[in-house]
Write a protein that holds these residues in place. Structure first.
Motif, PDB file in Angstrom:
ATOM      1  N   ARG A  91     -10.729   8.062  -2.366  1.00 55.00           N
ATOM      2  CA  ARG A  91     -10.359   6.995  -2.373  1.00 55.00           C
ATOM      3  C   ARG A  91     -10.005   6.455  -3.759  1.00 55.00           C
ATOM      4  O   ARG A  91     -11.388   6.464  -3.693  1.00 55.00           O
ATOM      5  CB  ARG A  91     -10.610   5.866  -1.264  1.00 55.00           C
ATOM      6  CG  ARG A  91     -10.954   6.235   0.328  1.00 55.00           C
ATOM      7  CD  ARG A  91     -11.662   5.442   1.196  1.00 55.00           C
ATOM      8  NE  ARG A  91     -11.403   5.490   2.669  1.00 55.00           N
ATOM      9  CZ  ARG A  91     -10.541   5.422   2.891  1.00 55.00           C
ATOM     10  NH1 ARG A  91      -9.373   4.237   2.891  1.00 55.00           N
ATOM     11  NH2 ARG A  91     -10.362   5.499   4.605  1.00 55.00           N
ATOM     12  N   GLY A 117      -6.652  10.355   3.683  1.00 54.99           N
ATOM     13  CA  GLY A 117      -8.119   9.431   3.587  1.00 54.99           C
ATOM     14  C   GLY A 117      -9.005   9.838   3.081  1.00 54.99           C
ATOM     15  O   GLY A 117     -10.059   8.921   2.739  1.00 54.99           O
ATOM     16  N   GLN A 118      -9.292  10.909   2.601  1.00 50.54           N
ATOM     17  CA  GLN A 118     -10.763  11.424   2.498  1.00 50.54           C
ATOM     18  C   GLN A 118     -11.295  11.130   0.633  1.00 50.54           C
ATOM     19  O   GLN A 118     -12.275  11.054   0.496  1.00 50.54           O
ATOM     20  CB  GLN A 118     -11.172  12.737   2.086  1.00 50.54           C
ATOM     21  CG  GLN A 118     -10.662  13.715   3.789  1.00 50.54           C
ATOM     22  CD  GLN A 118     -11.661  12.771   5.272  1.00 50.54           C
ATOM     23  OE1 GLN A 118     -12.790  12.783   4.915  1.00 50.54           O
ATOM     24  NE2 GLN A 118     -11.335  11.937   6.080  1.00 50.54           N
ATOM     25  N   GLU A 123       0.616  -1.704   0.344  1.00 50.21           N
ATOM     26  CA  GLU A 123       0.266   0.102   0.353  1.00 50.21           C
ATOM     27  C   GLU A 123       0.641   1.509   0.465  1.00 50.21           C
ATOM     28  O   GLU A 123       0.598   2.038  -0.328  1.00 50.21           O
ATOM     29  CB  GLU A 123      -1.276  -0.090   1.047  1.00 50.21           C
ATOM     30  CG  GLU A 123      -1.673   1.517   0.973  1.00 50.21           C
ATOM     31  CD  GLU A 123      -2.644   1.571   2.970  1.00 50.21           C
ATOM     32  OE1 GLU A 123      -2.952   2.608   2.765  1.00 50.21           O
ATOM     33  OE2 GLU A 123      -2.125   0.479   3.507  1.00 50.21           O
ATOM     34  N   VAL A 181       0.586   4.226  -2.894  1.00 54.94           N
ATOM     35  CA  VAL A 181      -0.124   6.183  -1.975  1.00 54.94           C
ATOM     36  C   VAL A 181       1.215   7.334  -2.994  1.00 54.94           C
ATOM     37  O   VAL A 181       1.065   8.091  -3.220  1.00 54.94           O
ATOM     38  CB  VAL A 181      -0.006   6.034  -0.501  1.00 54.94           C
ATOM     39  CG1 VAL A 181       0.405   6.885   0.553  1.00 54.94           C
ATOM     40  CG2 VAL A 181      -1.114   5.045  -0.288  1.00 54.94           C
ATOM     41  N   LYS A 220      -9.618   2.961  -6.501  1.00 53.88           N
ATOM     42  CA  LYS A 220      -9.798   1.615  -6.090  1.00 53.88           C
ATOM     43  C   LYS A 220      -7.927   0.854  -6.051  1.00 53.88           C
ATOM     44  O   LYS A 220      -7.227   0.858  -6.735  1.00 53.88           O
ATOM     45  CB  LYS A 220     -10.177   1.362  -7.612  1.00 53.88           C
ATOM     46  CG  LYS A 220     -10.265  -0.291  -7.668  1.00 53.88           C
ATOM     47  CD  LYS A 220     -10.809  -1.086  -9.611  1.00 53.88           C
ATOM     48  CE  LYS A 220     -10.906  -2.552  -8.979  1.00 53.88           C
ATOM     49  NZ  LYS A 220     -11.873  -2.701 -10.314  1.00 53.88           N
ATOM     50  N   TYR A 247      -6.590  13.051  -0.137  1.00 50.37           N
ATOM     51  CA  TYR A 247      -6.367  11.439  -0.168  1.00 50.37           C
ATOM     52  C   TYR A 247      -4.729  11.363   0.560  1.00 50.37           C
ATOM     53  O   TYR A 247      -5.237   9.629   0.624  1.00 50.37           O
ATOM     54  CB  TYR A 247      -5.043  11.482  -2.259  1.00 50.37           C
ATOM     55  CG  TYR A 247      -4.906  10.269  -2.198  1.00 50.37           C
ATOM     56  CD1 TYR A 247      -5.530   9.467  -2.290  1.00 50.37           C
ATOM     57  CD2 TYR A 247      -3.017  10.099  -1.965  1.00 50.37           C
ATOM     58  CE1 TYR A 247      -4.826   7.694  -2.697  1.00 50.37           C
ATOM     59  CE2 TYR A 247      -2.971   9.582  -2.168  1.00 50.37           C
ATOM     60  CZ  TYR A 247      -3.606   7.840  -2.875  1.00 50.37           C
ATOM     61  OH  TYR A 247      -3.059   6.305  -2.646  1.00 50.37           O
ATOM     62  N   ILE A 284      -4.639   4.404   7.808  1.00 53.75           N
ATOM     63  CA  ILE A 284      -4.250   5.505   7.139  1.00 53.75           C
ATOM     64  C   ILE A 284      -3.166   5.889   9.037  1.00 53.75           C
ATOM     65  O   ILE A 284      -3.450   5.886   9.952  1.00 53.75           O
ATOM     66  CB  ILE A 284      -5.077   6.891   7.362  1.00 53.75           C
ATOM     67  CG1 ILE A 284      -6.384   6.245   6.549  1.00 53.75           C
ATOM     68  CG2 ILE A 284      -3.798   7.829   7.509  1.00 53.75           C
ATOM     69  CD1 ILE A 284      -6.048   6.457   5.075  1.00 53.75           C
ATOM     70  N   HIS A 308      -6.963   1.204  -2.626  1.00 48.95           N
ATOM     71  CA  HIS A 308      -5.962   1.875  -2.252  1.00 48.95           C
ATOM     72  C   HIS A 308      -6.607   2.262  -0.622  1.00 48.95           C
ATOM     73  O   HIS A 308      -6.835   3.098  -0.416  1.00 48.95           O
ATOM     74  CB  HIS A 308      -5.829   2.999  -2.880  1.00 48.95           C
ATOM     75  CG  HIS A 308      -4.973   3.358  -4.074  1.00 48.95           C
ATOM     76  ND1 HIS A 308      -3.530   3.825  -3.823  1.00 48.95           N
ATOM     77  CD2 HIS A 308      -4.725   2.188  -5.101  1.00 48.95           C
ATOM     78  CE1 HIS A 308      -2.849   3.744  -5.093  1.00 48.95           C
ATOM     79  NE2 HIS A 308      -3.884   2.759  -5.669  1.00 48.95           N
ATOM     80  N   ASP A 309      -7.112   1.214  -0.341  1.00 51.97           N
ATOM     81  CA  ASP A 309      -8.365   1.455   1.118  1.00 51.97           C
ATOM     82  C   ASP A 309      -7.330   0.976   2.143  1.00 51.97           C
ATOM     83  O   ASP A 309      -8.373   0.765   3.021  1.00 51.97           O
ATOM     84  CB  ASP A 309      -9.687   1.228   0.820  1.00 51.97           C
ATOM     85  CG  ASP A 309     -10.660   0.852  -0.754  1.00 51.97           C
ATOM     86  OD1 ASP A 309     -10.295   2.580  -0.884  1.00 51.97           O
ATOM     87  OD2 ASP A 309     -11.624   0.306  -1.096  1.00 51.97           O
TER      88      ASP A 309
END
Length: 679
Positions: free
Chosen positions: A585, A582-583, A527, A531, A587, A579, A593, A589-590
């Protein structure tokens, strides 16, 4: 009748007062004059020295005097000689009385005036005429302003010691420098030494003297135009490296910092005579460009030209012991290591940015796979191969720099090139956002595969060159910037800059090749890598806007003014911070945080707010001021050109000098004239 007689007498006395005053004034000083040197050759520079001795108990006033009349020297008849600049008058000794300050010259002093002997002047005696204006005073009273006239004789001779040709024959050095000037600046040019053998070197020395009350700018200046000079040499003579110019003395004006050169200073340029150059006299032409300013106003940028003569003597000098490569590494402004250190740090920084570009990613597994096989074949010893691999990367970048060289500056700043870079960065951004995957060209992959299968030193060297080729679409903007910064300083800077850039890119791959078995211990592309890739996508969108802005500035589209540019940057990094928080998201990338992502999001949000303040008219730091366009969306001036204020309290008028003067008069402000390039 008595009344008429008295009236006539009064008129006669009144009419005679000026002559009486002049005669009285002349009796207060003793004046003698001479030339230094007394004998000069055509083309040489000389100095008229006027020695003044006030009468006992009297004084006259120096150049700094503002209450009385300062002493001045003027040439009334130069007899074909050329007057260079204005006369040099001593400031005077400070004297305070009754709350007033004056500057006295009470003892013998010299006034000096530079002149040049044109090459067309025929040998013989030249007698020039001059005039001295002054006011003679005691401690209690002053005479009316007076004047004195005088003359001085100069002998012009072809065999004078200041003639380069005769100096060479006599084994002497020309004693007098060549002088050229205008009303604001005087330049004395000389070569040290002035006589040199073939294969030898000398130094062109320019002594620059601004007129009283005026200054020019040093190389650290970022607001005005720094002084600069260039030399054009004759056959067999070349300049070495860049000119060495002082940085200037720091001068504060409100919140602005400028760098003044108000006192006499020197600029230098190394000059080399090629092997086999026959004896003789070679002309070295010099051009000096500058902006001359007082504390309240500046003249338009101007340039003056002159020259010196280099005497090439018989024989040939031995090869210099000093490393010639080091001679081609001048420091900016002639200062020690500051300019070179900043340039090297920039090369390292551009190399690190280039490593983050997506074009380098596919070479990582290729490198690991190749060196894993080679380590197995060599029993784990792949050090020599790894070093050759790194050498291939460095050497390829150096070859690119040497091949492109100085012309890259024009190429890198061309608007079409900037638009191409913008398109490339947008494509990279979309790839980093996950819309598609970038793959290196098939021919490059085939070349890398052939190198991997070939093995040995030649194969691993070819792999290093392949990495440069496959990644050049990403590294081109950084390489272009690096070459643009180094091209003006000679081949040495280009080689050094590209070598450091290539070394920065090579080190990580060399480490991977040395420890292929440790590659499994590297952080896996989970991840955090996703990011990072998405965040770099936002950065590349912002960079694309900068390249578009460069083209906009050159072609005058008026499409991306400063305020709009900063609004867009504020929006880009504002979305990037959302981003990271986390506001927003994407596909796949969930994930969670973590603290690192929160800190990064906070820093990005603060930068977005900083851009927002700049868009609203607040001043920015030096770096962001250079990145953002230099005009706003408001239009001022009759030409219809852009030119609104970067800050609300200032107005910028573009390409309309009379209009700018009118606006300044209406607002009661001074005019600052800015002549600059676009990008």
């Amino acid at each position: 009748m008595k009344l008429i007689a008295r009236t006539v007498a009064a008129v006669v006395v009144f009419l005679a007062l000026p002559a009486m005053a002049q005669e009285l004034g002349e009796s207060r000083v003793d004046v003698t004059a001479r030339f230094e040197p007394a004998i000069a050759a055509p083309g040489a520079g000389v100095e008229l020295v006027v020695t003044v001795t006030p009468a006992l108990g009297y004084h006259v006033y120096g150049n700094k005097e503002r209450i009385g009349t300062p002493t001045t020297l003027s040439i009334t008849d130069a007899k074909g000689l050329v007057v260079v600049g204005s006369a040099v008058v001593p400031d005077g000794d400070r004297h305070s009385a009754n709350g007033m300050t004056s500057y006295w010259l009470g003892s013998t002093f010299d006034l000096k005036q530079r002149l040049s002997v044109p090459a067309s002047v025929k040998p013989g005696e030249v007698e020039i005429q001059f005039k001295l204006d002054y006011m003679a005073c005691t401690e209690e009273m002053c005479d009316p302003p007076g004047s004195a006239t005088g003359s001085a004789k100069l002998r012009v001779a072809l065999d004078a010691p200041s003639s380069p040709a005769s100096a060479a024959a006599a084994g002497q050095d020309p004693p007098a420098p060549t002088v050229f000037a205008d009303d604001r600046v005087t330049v004395e040019a000389r070569l040290h030494p002035p006589r040199v053998q073939a294969n030898g070197t000398t130094t062109l020395v320019l002594r620059v003297t601004p007129a009283f009350g005026w200054h020019v700018y040093g190389t650290k200046e970022e607001i005005g135009q720094p002084i600069q000079f260039s030399a054009v040499t004759g056959p067999g003579v070349t300049v070495q490296g860049a000119p060495k110019v002082p940085e200037g003395k720091e001068h504060k004006l409100g919140s602005l910092t400028t760098y003044w050169l108000g006192e006499p200073f020197e600029m230098r340029q190394d000059v080399r005579v090629a092997k086999g150059t026959p004896p003789g006299v070679i002309d070295v032409k010099v051009k000096v460009g500058y902006t001359a300013c007082t504390e309240s106003a500046c003249d338009l940028p101007t340039a003056i030209e002159g020259g010196v003569q280099l005497v090439v003597t018989a024989g040939e000098a031995p090869d210099p012991v000093t490393d010639t490569f080091k001679k081609e590494l001048p420091t900016a402004g002639g200062g020690p290591e500051e300019g070179l250190l900043g340039f090297l740090l920039a090369a390292i920084g551009w190399g690190l940015f280039a490593l983050a570009m997506p074009c380098t990613y596919p070479m990582i597994p290729i490198t690991i796979s190749f060196f894993t096989k080679q380590a197995e074949k060599r029993g784990g010893n792949a050090l020599s191969l790894a070093l050759i691999y790194g050498l291939g990367i460095v050497l390829m970048f150096v070859l690119i720099g040497v091949a492109i060289g100085v012309p890259i500056q024009t190429f890198a700043t061309h608007p079409l090139t900037n638009l191409v870079f913008a398109a490339v960065f947008l494509v990279f951004a979309l790839s980093l956002f996950g819309l598609f995957n970038l793959e290196p060209p098939q021919w490059a992959m085939n070349l890398a595969g052939q190198a991997s299968g070939r093995g040995g030193y030649s194969g691993v060297f070819l792999m290093g060159a392949t990495l440069v080729i496959t990644s050049f679409t990403c590294t081109a903007p950084f390489v272009g910037s690096l070459l643009g910064a180094s091209a003006g300083y000679g081949l040495g800077w280009i080689v050094l800059g590209m070598g450091v850039f290539g070394l920065t890119m090579a080190v990580p791959f060399v480490l991977l090749s040395l420890l292929p078995g440790r590659a499994r211990a590297l952080p896996r592309g989970g991840e955090w890598m996703d990011v990072l890739k998405v965040f770099l996508g936002f950065v590349e969108v912002a960079a694309a806007l900068k390249f578009i802005s460069n083209a906009d500035l050159v072609w005058h589209w008026s499409a991306l003014p400063r305020d709009l540019f900063l609004w867009l940057w504020a929006g880009i990094f504002g979305v990037a911070s959302m981003y990271l928080f986390g506001q927003i998201r994407l596909k796949g990338h969930d994930g969670n945080i973590g603290p690192g992502r929160l800190v990064s999001g906070l820093a990005t949000a603060l930068f977005a707010i900083y851009c927002l303040f700049g868009a609203l008219g607040s001043p920015l730091d030096r770096i962001m001021t250079g990145i953002a366009p230099n005009y706003s969306s408001t239009v001022v001036g009759s030409t219809g050109g852009r030119g609104a204020a970067l800050q609300p309290k200032h107005v910028i008028v573009k390409d309309d000098h009379e209009g700018a003067l009118k606006v300044a008069a209406e607002q009661g402000k001074l005019v600052l004239m800015n002549l600059t390039g676009h990008t």
